[in-house]
Design a protein around this motif. Structure first.
Motif: not given
Length: 452
Positions: A370-374, A380-388
């Protein structure tokens, strides 16, 4: 001085028999008294320590002991009480140097033989009592093995309680055995329990106890010259040093750990990964990349019992290696390689059964992704990674996850995210999630966040 006063024949015979100390004398007295009691005789308890010392000194007692005591002493030494209380200096030289069992060595009674047999049995029993049943040590080893392998499947507080109990058992058992090989096993068990306590203390955000437990593990390993145990402990100290804002000390500790003998590929891979992280904190790109390559090149096939055969929390498989390298790349502000390593870690973990996926690895890897995407502006990509990650129960939210989440939260403060609804919503989720972690309740802080 008392030792210069004339001694009795009783002193001479007790010394030769190896029962001069009051405790040893009393034990043999009690055995003989029990035999006489079974024969129907009236006997008295052993003389107290002061009375016993007077019996060993000429003139120490004015009169002979009462019959119930005399009866036992005469049976013990096969001498009349009058002879026992005479001066040993009056004994003929051949008697002073000869047998203590009877005036005539050629005469041996069944009672004397029985007494000798009992002495031998007692000594054997005492020797056996100084050695633990090996099944006791096997059970301790089995429980430590299960705890190490199940580390990622249990809440940190539960791990702490179990590891603490196992350490106490190892320490108590060390006092109960005098067998050298059992000491070695128990010191090794104590080293593993201490190492697990160091790991879980860190996960709970308690750095000072974590450091203390790691040093304890290193000392136990040093006691038995166990290279892998010492290397693991020094690796933990290196890890905690850069987390505590001392990356140069971390590099030194990691390099020290690499010098211990008996290390397999897994141990070296772990230590190079820790060294890479330390260089990342120093923003030393070349040294960090060199350490990352060294970690990936540990493929000689060498193994050690701690990191490979036990594994679990002591292991450092490909998924954990990739997760660690992702964090290093983030420290170097290299989002492309960070995402590559984080994705690799999550892919490897995704091939395992769900109940075998350690949260202590999957959680940090997802946050690093998520941080790499931020860093590339992909909220949105970070949110997807952090959902789990947001589904992880409070008791499982260790420091490794929290330090990364705080760093991700700081990424959301960059100018391009200000005012963006998705960024604000994600930031609020991170804050709410972090507030309930055990690490936050213990007051843990994250140097990574300060460096973000």
């Amino acid at each position: 001085m008392d030792e210069e006063r004339p001694r009795t024949v009783l002193f001479m015979l007790a010394t030769r028999r190896g029962i001069r100390p009051h405790t040893a004398f009393s034990e043999e007295y009690a055995r003989v008294a029990q035999a006489l009691r079974s024969e129907g005789y009236k006997v008295a308890p052993p003389p107290g320590s002061r009375h016993y010392e007077r019996l060993l000194t000429v003139g120490g007692v004015k009169t002979a002991p009462h019959a119930p005591t005399t009866r036992v002493l005469e049976r013990m030494f096969q001498r009349p009480i009058g002879d026992l209380l005479r001066s040993a200096a009056d004994e003929p030289s051949d008697e002073r140097q000869g047998s203590t069992w009877a005036p005539s060595p050629s005469v041996l009674s069944e009672s004397e033989m029985l007494m000798t047999a009992r002495d031998a049995a007692s000594h054997a029993g005492e020797a056996a009592a100084l050695r633990l049943d090996d099944l006791t040590l096997d059970q301790l080893d089995d429980e430590l093995l299960a705890l190490a392998r199940g580390y990622g499947s249990k809440a940190p507080a539960e791990v702490f309680g179990e590891a603490h109990g196992l350490l106490q058992r190892a320490q108590v058992d060390l006092e109960r055995t005098r067998a050298p090989e059992q000491h070695t096993r128990l010191y090794y068990a104590a080293a593993r329990a201490s190492a697990l306590l160091a790991a879980v203390s860190f996960d709970l955000g308690a750095l000072a106890p974590a450091v203390s437990f790691a040093r304890t593990a290193a000392q136990y390993g040093k006691t038995i010259d166990h290279g892998p145990a010492q290397a693991y402990a020094y690796g933990m100290l290196a890890f905690m040093a850069f987390w505590d804002g001392r990356p140069s000390e971390s590099v030194r500790l990691a390099k020290t750990a690499q010098q211990f003998g008996g290390l397999g590929d897994t141990a070296r891979r772990r230590l190079f990964a820790i060294e890479a992280r330390a260089h990342g904190h120093l923003r030393a790109d070349d040294q960090a990349q060199r350490a990352i390559r060294a970690a990936l090149e540990q493929t000689s096939g060498h193994r050690d019992e701690l990191h490979d055969d036990i594994g679990g929390e002591f292991g450092f498989d490909a998924a954990r290696t990739a997760m660690s390298h992702a964090t290093t790349c983030l420290l170097l502000r290299d989002p492309a390689h960070a995402e590559e390593f984080a994705t690799k870690a999550l892919t490897l973990l995704g091939n395992r059964p769900q109940d075998e996926v350690p949260i202590v690895v999957s959680g940090p890897a997802a946050i690093d992704l998520a941080r790499a995407r931020l860093m590339r502006g992909e909220v949105e990509g970070a949110q997807e990674a952090l959902n789990p990650v947001f589904e992880v129960a409070p008791g499982w939210r260790g420091s490794g996850m929290m330090e990364r989440l705080i760093a991700a939260r700081i990424e959301l403060t960059r100018p391009e995210f200000r005012g963006a609804p998705a960024a604000l919503a994600l930031a609020e989720q991170i804050e709410e999630f972090s507030a309930l972690s055990p690490a936050r309740r213990l007051g843990a802080q994250s140097p990574l966040a300060l460096e973000a």
